[in-house]
Design a protein around this motif. Structure first.
Motif, PDB file in Angstrom:
ATOM      1  N   LEU A   1       7.948  -2.454 -16.452  1.00 35.21           N
ATOM      2  CA  LEU A   1       9.136  -2.144 -15.973  1.00 35.21           C
ATOM      3  C   LEU A   1       9.984  -2.629 -17.197  1.00 35.21           C
ATOM      4  CD1 LEU A   1       9.239  -3.070 -12.342  1.00 35.21           C
ATOM      5  CD2 LEU A   1       8.721  -0.751 -13.669  1.00 35.21           C
ATOM      6  N   THR A   2       9.866  -3.510 -18.092  1.00 36.58           N
ATOM      7  CA  THR A   2      10.771  -3.555 -19.112  1.00 36.58           C
ATOM      8  C   THR A   2      11.205  -2.431 -20.040  1.00 36.58           C
ATOM      9  OG1 THR A   2       9.774  -5.895 -19.249  1.00 36.58           O
ATOM     10  CG2 THR A   2      10.655  -5.128 -21.264  1.00 36.58           C
ATOM     11  N   PHE A   3      10.073  -1.426 -20.179  1.00 35.98           N
ATOM     12  CA  PHE A   3      10.100  -0.415 -20.985  1.00 35.98           C
ATOM     13  C   PHE A   3      10.862   0.907 -20.286  1.00 35.98           C
ATOM     14  CE2 PHE A   3       6.799  -3.075 -23.023  1.00 35.98           C
ATOM     15  CZ  PHE A   3       7.372  -3.314 -24.197  1.00 35.98           C
ATOM     16  N   ASN A   4      10.398   1.190 -19.264  1.00 37.60           N
ATOM     17  CA  ASN A   4      10.940   2.207 -18.270  1.00 37.60           C
ATOM     18  C   ASN A   4      10.783   1.895 -16.932  1.00 37.60           C
ATOM     19  OD1 ASN A   4      11.157   4.203 -20.581  1.00 37.60           O
ATOM     20  ND2 ASN A   4       8.967   4.163 -20.517  1.00 37.60           N
ATOM     21  N   ALA A   5      11.810   2.635 -16.222  1.00 32.54           N
ATOM     22  CA  ALA A   5      11.519   2.689 -14.602  1.00 32.54           C
ATOM     23  C   ALA A   5      10.270   3.256 -14.252  1.00 32.54           C
ATOM     24  CB  ALA A   5      13.021   3.047 -13.988  1.00 32.54           C
ATOM     25  N   MET A   6       9.606   2.938 -13.317  1.00 35.80           N
ATOM     26  CA  MET A   6       8.392   3.676 -12.901  1.00 35.80           C
ATOM     27  C   MET A   6       8.194   4.019 -11.578  1.00 35.80           C
ATOM     28  SD  MET A   6       5.800   1.718 -15.597  1.00 35.80           S
ATOM     29  CE  MET A   6       4.500   2.821 -15.835  1.00 35.80           C
ATOM     30  N   ARG A   7       7.547   4.933 -11.217  1.00 38.61           N
ATOM     31  CA  ARG A   7       7.312   5.268  -9.945  1.00 38.61           C
ATOM     32  C   ARG A   7       6.073   4.467  -9.346  1.00 38.61           C
ATOM     33  NH1 ARG A   7       6.581  10.329 -11.622  1.00 38.61           N
ATOM     34  NH2 ARG A   7       4.510  10.805 -10.788  1.00 38.61           N
ATOM     35  N   TYR A   8       5.801   4.106  -7.873  1.00 39.62           N
ATOM     36  CA  TYR A   8       4.789   3.358  -7.608  1.00 39.62           C
ATOM     37  C   TYR A   8       3.390   3.824  -8.012  1.00 39.62           C
ATOM     38  CZ  TYR A   8       1.603   1.377  -3.954  1.00 39.62           C
ATOM     39  OH  TYR A   8       0.454   0.755  -3.691  1.00 39.62           O
ATOM     40  N   SER A   9       3.026   5.124  -8.139  1.00 40.57           N
ATOM     41  CA  SER A   9       1.902   5.665  -8.497  1.00 40.57           C
ATOM     42  C   SER A   9       1.682   5.380 -10.183  1.00 40.57           C
ATOM     43  CB  SER A   9       1.698   7.238  -8.322  1.00 40.57           C
ATOM     44  OG  SER A   9       2.890   7.845  -9.020  1.00 40.57           O
ATOM     45  N   LYS A  50      -1.133   2.959 -11.819  1.00 41.67           N
ATOM     46  CA  LYS A  50      -2.203   3.349 -12.908  1.00 41.67           C
ATOM     47  C   LYS A  50      -2.151   2.384 -14.147  1.00 41.67           C
ATOM     48  CE  LYS A  50      -2.208   8.206 -11.765  1.00 41.67           C
ATOM     49  NZ  LYS A  50      -1.594   9.512 -12.033  1.00 41.67           N
ATOM     50  N   GLU A  51      -0.730   2.079 -14.491  1.00 38.88           N
ATOM     51  CA  GLU A  51      -0.599   1.227 -15.523  1.00 38.88           C
ATOM     52  C   GLU A  51      -1.188  -0.141 -15.545  1.00 38.88           C
ATOM     53  OE1 GLU A  51       0.352   1.303 -19.535  1.00 38.88           O
ATOM     54  OE2 GLU A  51       1.010   3.055 -17.923  1.00 38.88           O
ATOM     55  N   VAL A  52      -1.086  -0.588 -14.431  1.00 40.74           N
ATOM     56  CA  VAL A  52      -1.443  -2.319 -14.297  1.00 40.74           C
ATOM     57  C   VAL A  52      -3.084  -1.970 -13.792  1.00 40.74           C
ATOM     58  CG1 VAL A  52      -1.178  -4.343 -13.063  1.00 40.74           C
ATOM     59  CG2 VAL A  52       0.956  -2.792 -13.813  1.00 40.74           C
ATOM     60  N   GLU A  53      -3.752  -2.059 -14.628  1.00 41.74           N
ATOM     61  CA  GLU A  53      -5.181  -1.809 -14.508  1.00 41.74           C
ATOM     62  C   GLU A  53      -5.899  -3.030 -13.464  1.00 41.74           C
ATOM     63  OE1 GLU A  53      -8.156  -1.288 -17.730  1.00 41.74           O
ATOM     64  OE2 GLU A  53      -6.701  -0.336 -18.533  1.00 41.74           O
ATOM     65  N   GLY A  54      -6.558  -2.500 -12.482  1.00 45.31           N
ATOM     66  CA  GLY A  54      -7.263  -3.434 -11.575  1.00 45.31           C
ATOM     67  C   GLY A  54      -6.421  -3.767 -10.384  1.00 45.31           C
ATOM     68  N   ILE A  55      -5.212  -3.523 -10.363  1.00 45.70           N
ATOM     69  CA  ILE A  55      -4.531  -4.009  -9.358  1.00 45.70           C
ATOM     70  C   ILE A  55      -4.620  -3.044  -7.961  1.00 45.70           C
ATOM     71  CG2 ILE A  55      -2.367  -2.805  -9.803  1.00 45.70           C
ATOM     72  CD1 ILE A  55      -0.971  -5.326  -8.612  1.00 45.70           C
ATOM     73  N   ILE A  97      13.480  -6.893  -9.548  1.00 46.22           N
ATOM     74  CA  ILE A  97      13.572  -5.420  -9.411  1.00 46.22           C
ATOM     75  C   ILE A  97      14.361  -4.694  -8.395  1.00 46.22           C
ATOM     76  CG2 ILE A  97      11.353  -5.359 -10.661  1.00 46.22           C
ATOM     77  CD1 ILE A  97      10.326  -4.506  -7.806  1.00 46.22           C
ATOM     78  N   THR A  98      14.634  -3.462  -8.751  1.00 48.02           N
ATOM     79  CA  THR A  98      15.119  -2.493  -7.836  1.00 48.02           C
ATOM     80  C   THR A  98      14.311  -1.612  -7.296  1.00 48.02           C
ATOM     81  OG1 THR A  98      16.149  -1.120  -9.294  1.00 48.02           O
ATOM     82  CG2 THR A  98      17.565  -3.024  -8.357  1.00 48.02           C
ATOM     83  N   ARG A  99      14.372  -1.075  -6.085  1.00 49.78           N
ATOM     84  CA  ARG A  99      13.774   0.097  -5.346  1.00 49.78           C
ATOM     85  C   ARG A  99      14.346   1.006  -4.750  1.00 49.78           C
ATOM     86  NH1 ARG A  99      12.019   1.528  -0.344  1.00 49.78           N
ATOM     87  NH2 ARG A  99       9.775   1.899  -0.132  1.00 49.78           N
ATOM     88  N   GLU A 100      14.260   2.249  -5.800  1.00 47.89           N
ATOM     89  CA  GLU A 100      15.123   3.485  -5.279  1.00 47.89           C
ATOM     90  C   GLU A 100      14.177   4.352  -4.616  1.00 47.89           C
ATOM     91  OE1 GLU A 100      17.867   6.674  -7.537  1.00 47.89           O
ATOM     92  OE2 GLU A 100      16.632   5.332  -8.985  1.00 47.89           O
ATOM     93  N   ARG A 104      10.954   4.873  -6.985  1.00 49.25           N
ATOM     94  CA  ARG A 104      10.981   4.353  -8.374  1.00 49.25           C
ATOM     95  C   ARG A 104      11.533   2.976  -8.423  1.00 49.25           C
ATOM     96  NH1 ARG A 104      14.096   8.286 -11.781  1.00 49.25           N
ATOM     97  NH2 ARG A 104      15.797   7.637 -10.513  1.00 49.25           N
ATOM     98  N   TYR A 105      10.897   2.111  -9.445  1.00 53.64           N
ATOM     99  CA  TYR A 105      11.314   0.726  -9.474  1.00 53.64           C
ATOM    100  C   TYR A 105      11.794   0.560 -10.781  1.00 53.64           C
ATOM    101  CZ  TYR A 105       8.472   0.027  -5.296  1.00 53.64           C
ATOM    102  OH  TYR A 105       8.072   0.261  -3.845  1.00 53.64           O
ATOM    103  N   ALA A 106      12.593  -0.410 -10.910  1.00 58.64           N
ATOM    104  CA  ALA A 106      13.323  -0.806 -12.223  1.00 58.64           C
ATOM    105  C   ALA A 106      13.669  -1.915 -12.210  1.00 58.64           C
ATOM    106  CB  ALA A 106      14.659   0.148 -12.464  1.00 58.64           C
ATOM    107  N   LEU A 107      13.913  -2.789 -13.234  1.00 58.02           N
ATOM    108  CA  LEU A 107      14.302  -4.231 -13.687  1.00 58.02           C
ATOM    109  C   LEU A 107      15.792  -4.284 -13.329  1.00 58.02           C
ATOM    110  CD1 LEU A 107      12.314  -5.784 -16.713  1.00 58.02           C
ATOM    111  CD2 LEU A 107      11.753  -6.058 -14.407  1.00 58.02           C
ATOM    112  N   THR A 108      16.194  -5.059 -12.732  1.00 53.59           N
ATOM    113  CA  THR A 108      17.575  -5.519 -12.499  1.00 53.59           C
ATOM    114  C   THR A 108      17.946  -6.202 -14.011  1.00 53.59           C
ATOM    115  OG1 THR A 108      17.156  -7.849 -11.728  1.00 53.59           O
ATOM    116  CG2 THR A 108      17.432  -5.939 -10.241  1.00 53.59           C
TER     117      THR A 108
END
Length: 122
Positions: free
Chosen positions: A41-49, A53-58, A76-79, A89-93
């Motif tokens: 999330l440091t680089f971009n806000a991301m959707r749950y899905s 995919k990005e956090v391998e193995g979770i 983080i914030t949840r929108e 979508r999740y983003a860092l505060t």
């Protein structure tokens, strides 16, 4: 030497305070997944899905749990997006973004450590 380093140096009492502060930090960002989620999330806000995919193995269940804890700790914030189907979508505060230097330092240390291990501790 910066003020933080000066604060973290010192006598036995300072050592105890440092350890307490480290435990406090690890209570919030420790474990196998939280720092990886924060790093994504440091680089971009991301959707749950996308995070799944990005956090391998979770697993989905674990991602949900970790996101709730990060939100409870104001990292983080949840929108909820008004789309069909509904997406979240999740983003860092701004507070969560203060962890970016830490994630970059950990990543660099990991890169160097991997090189060291591969090269046979040279």
């Amino acid at each position: 030497m910066d003020n933080i380093a000066k604060t973290l140096q010192g006598d036995h009492k300072s050592c105890r305070n440092n350890i307490r502060a480290i435990h406090d930090a690890l209570d919030v960002i420790g474990g196998k997944w939280k720092i990886s989620i924060i790093a994504c999330l440091t680089f971009n806000a991301m959707r749950y899905s996308e995070l799944l995919k990005e956090v391998e193995g979770i697993s989905g269940k674990m991602l949900s749990r970790e996101l709730k804890e990060l939100e409870a700790n104001q990292l983080i914030t949840r929108e909820v997006l008004s789309t069909h189907p509904i997406m979240v979508r999740y983003a860092l505060t701004p507070y969560g973004k203060s962890l970016q230097p830490l994630t970059l330092t950990i990543a660099q240390w990991g890169i160097n450590h991997r090189k060291r291990i591969i090269s046979g501790f040279k």
